[in-house]
Design a protein around this motif. Structure first.
Motif, mmCIF file in Angstrom:
data_model
loop_
_atom_site.group_PDB
_atom_site.id
_atom_site.type_symbol
_atom_site.label_atom_id
_atom_site.label_comp_id
_atom_site.label_asym_id
_atom_site.label_seq_id
_atom_site.Cartn_x
_atom_site.Cartn_y
_atom_site.Cartn_z
ATOM 1 N N THR A 297 40.308 32.285 32.706
ATOM 2 C CA THR A 297 40.359 33.586 33.365
ATOM 3 C C THR A 297 41.524 34.432 32.862
ATOM 4 O O THR A 297 42.500 33.929 32.314
ATOM 5 N N VAL A 298 41.385 35.728 33.060
ATOM 6 C CA VAL A 298 42.484 36.698 32.975
ATOM 7 C C VAL A 298 42.516 37.377 34.335
ATOM 8 O O VAL A 298 41.475 37.815 34.839
ATOM 9 N N VAL A 299 43.690 37.457 34.935
ATOM 10 C CA VAL A 299 43.782 37.878 36.336
ATOM 11 C C VAL A 299 44.676 39.104 36.496
ATOM 12 O O VAL A 299 45.717 39.228 35.840
ATOM 13 N N THR A 300 44.254 39.977 37.389
ATOM 14 C CA THR A 300 45.153 40.982 37.946
ATOM 15 C C THR A 300 45.047 40.894 39.461
ATOM 16 O O THR A 300 44.037 40.435 39.996
ATOM 17 N N GLY A 301 46.088 41.296 40.141
ATOM 18 C CA GLY A 301 46.084 41.270 41.602
ATOM 19 C C GLY A 301 46.494 42.616 42.149
ATOM 20 O O GLY A 301 47.210 43.376 41.490
ATOM 21 N N HIS A 302 46.041 42.904 43.351
ATOM 22 C CA HIS A 302 46.410 44.187 43.960
ATOM 23 C C HIS A 302 46.205 44.124 45.463
ATOM 24 O O HIS A 302 45.371 43.364 45.964
ATOM 25 N N GLN A 303 46.978 44.948 46.156
ATOM 26 C CA GLN A 303 46.834 45.066 47.601
ATOM 27 C C GLN A 303 45.483 45.701 47.955
ATOM 28 O O GLN A 303 44.813 46.286 47.098
ATOM 29 N N LEU A 304 45.141 45.614 49.246
ATOM 30 C CA LEU A 304 43.859 46.171 49.707
ATOM 31 C C LEU A 304 44.026 47.638 50.098
ATOM 32 O O LEU A 304 43.665 48.053 51.199
ATOM 33 N N ASN A 305 44.553 48.430 49.164
ATOM 34 C CA ASN A 305 44.789 49.845 49.445
ATOM 35 C C ASN A 305 43.498 50.555 49.836
ATOM 36 O O ASN A 305 42.441 50.335 49.231
ATOM 37 N N LEU A 306 43.611 51.425 50.831
ATOM 38 C CA LEU A 306 42.462 52.197 51.284
ATOM 39 C C LEU A 306 41.853 52.977 50.119
ATOM 40 O O LEU A 306 42.541 53.734 49.439
ATOM 41 N N PHE A 307 40.577 52.769 49.885
ATOM 42 C CA PHE A 307 39.795 53.429 48.827
ATOM 43 C C PHE A 307 40.498 53.317 47.464
ATOM 44 O O PHE A 307 40.553 54.264 46.713
#
Length: 535
Positions: free
Chosen positions: A91-101
């Motif tokens: 895999t290659v991964v990025t992560g991010h918060q659950l920002n609105l829209f």
């Protein structure tokens, strides 16, 4: 579409630490294992292959099948899910918060960088499979960071009144009807506006919690590219983390290793900003709307701001019986990701890469391969209309990256019909005072201080005159200054990079479904430059 680029260190928006990492400066080398080049991925593949158990693949596949069961799965994503069971898939991964829209525009850039890197890896190392993964930060509890997005200079915000707390991924989407109505009223009635309304409505009004809403949204935008979306808030995945959580909680391994790394970074360059500091215990206790830190006092363990406490044996039993109740913080979460995924590379923003660079020693102590770290793509999207404005005012895009006062002063000097650079006068003054210094040396050295004071005074006088003249020219060229300020505000809203402020919906209104294909074509993850995209 036309495009160009700028080196990151010429934009003024990236830290010395990150620029030094990109330049592979000698002082930064101890803090990463392999630099992101296609050649270096060969060794990364071999290392990860020998350190990732097949049993973890079975757990991962089973969890993802369940997480996707109520969602439409594209053919491309379905293929990737099945391939994750194979030992030749990574895999290659990025992560991010659950920002609105999605929040700021760079949410798209992160995922596109991830997808595009998997495509490049397949060409360079074709005997392996590569899956792009978006890690949803469902266990974060900083709701105020994610409950809004900007649209045409206004903040569209969600303020639920039902007192929800704890992991944001579990938040009920109640109350988003009002947010939808507010947003929809500002979108207008164009075809592209209708598409945006439909996307928001189906994501947030059609799902009961924020994690599912975000999965739907990301899946709709990127499912056709085979993106796999994972939620780490799962007891089966957490069970794989138990041995590492014990080392953190009971032996403070992460604290010791990261603290040592931070000290080494400070010795390398005192100006490097430390992004995160480790705690003795880097886990929260997660249960019934509570996500609070675990702390140790005199051999016993407590959950802050609650009445919950454990002896050492009780804590071990709780961890083994209920691993889902232990939530990693910013230090432990990267390790969790690498334990449960056959991952080669993490793609993140400057702040993320900076804190990952603090973690290599911890990974070594935990005997988990440290991934390749890649700075996500950054871009400035310039419309045809905006490009025409720039050409009419003879402005280069590079000029716009300057801070406001420097930008205006530079352009005023360029377009003014008189020379506002007093550099030659200052040089002439220095030559005149050089003769005075020589005269003082030959007559009475006690006059040297008086001569020096007079030189400083006259230089200050020239500086003052230069500033007054520049100010007068600004007034005279007020209309030009106003137009230049307007275009800089358009492309750097709120004095920030476009990608950190704008929501993708503003570009979608203009470009529609062409937006993501255009970005996919323009963003080249291994180029490591700031992209300038003309659309």
């Amino acid at each position: 579409m036309d495009m160009d680029s700028l080196p990151f260190d010429q934009t003024g928006y990236f830290s010395d630490f990150i620029c030094d990492y990109i330049a592979q400066k000698e002082g930064v080398r101890p803090f990463f294992s392999r630099f992101p080049t296609l050649e270096n991925f060969q060794d990364q593949l071999q290392e990860k292959a020998t350190h990732f158990p097949d049993a973890h693949r079975e757990v991962l596949y089973s969890v993802l099948q369940e997480q996707y069961k109520d969602f439409h799965v594209s053919e491309e994503t379905e293929v990737h899910l099945k391939k994750l069971k194979e030992p030749i898939t990574f895999t290659v991964v990025t992560g991010h918060q659950l920002n609105l829209f999605t929040g700021p525009l760079y949410f798209l850039y992160k995922i596109i960088s991830t997808i595009n890197l998997t495509l490049e890896l397949k060409k360079a190392h074709p005997k392996y499979n590569y899956v792009p993964v978006y890690w949803m930060a469902t266990e974060d509890h900083d709701f105020d960071e994610i409950n809004y997005f900007n649209f045409k200079g206004k903040k569209i915000q969600w303020n639920p009144d039902n007192g929800q707390s704890g992991a944001v991924g579990r938040f009920d989407t109640q109350g988003l009807v009002e947010v939808y109505e507010t947003f929809a009223a500002q979108l207008g009635g164009s075809t592209h506006a209708k598409d945006i309304k439909k996307l928001f409505e189906k994501a947030y009004l059609g799902h009961d919690n924020l994690a599912d809403a975000t999965r739907y949204l990301a899946n709709e935008l990127f499912g056709s590219y085979g993106l796999v979306i994972i939620d780490g808030d799962d007891h089966r995945l957490k069970r794989l983390l138990v041995p590492y959580a014990k080392k953190d909680i009971l032996e403070n391994v992460a604290y010791k290793e990261v603290t040592g790394t931070i000290s080494a970074l400070g010795q390398t360059d005192p100006n490097y900003l430390i992004q995160v500091n480790p705690r003795k215990i880097n886990y929260f206790y997660l249960k019934d709307g509570v996500r609070s830190r675990i702390v140790e006092r005199e051999g016993s363990f407590y959950v802050l701001d609650t009445a919950i406490g454990f002896s050492r044996d009780e804590l071990v039993k709780e961890l083994e019986n209920h691993p889902e109740r232990f939530s990693p913080n910013v230090i432990a979460r990267p390790l969790y990701q690498e334990v449960i995924l056959p991952n080669l590379c993490y793609i993140g923003g400057g702040g993320e890469i900076a804190y990952w660079l603090e973690l290599k020693s911890m990974f070594g102590a935990m005997d988990v391969p440290f991934p390749i770290l890649l700075l996500r793509n950054s871009a400035l999207v310039i419309t045809e209309k905006q490009r025409a404005k720039l050409e009419k005012m003879n402005l280069s895009v590079a000029d716009l990256f300057l801070r406001r006062s420097s930008f205006i002063n530079k352009k005023i000097r360029e377009i003014s019909n008189i020379d506002i650079d007093f550099g030659p006068q200052k040089k002439l003054l220095e030559e005149q005072f050089k003769a005075l210094y020589e005269m003082a040396e030959q007559t009475d050295k006690s006059f040297l201080g008086a001569v020096r004071a007079q030189e400083v005074k006259q230089k200050k006088g020239l500086d003052h005159l230069e500033k007054r003249l520049l100010k007068a020219q600004k007034r005279k060229l007020k209309e030009q200054v106003m137009r230049m300020t307007e275009i800089q505000n358009e492309l750097f809203p709120n004095g920030s990079l476009q990608e950190r402020y704008l929501n993708f919906s503003e570009l979608y209104l203009e470009m529609g479904e062409n937006l993501i294909p255009v970005l996919m074509k323009a963003l080249r993850p291994l180029e490591l430059k700031f992209a300038l995209i003309n659309v």
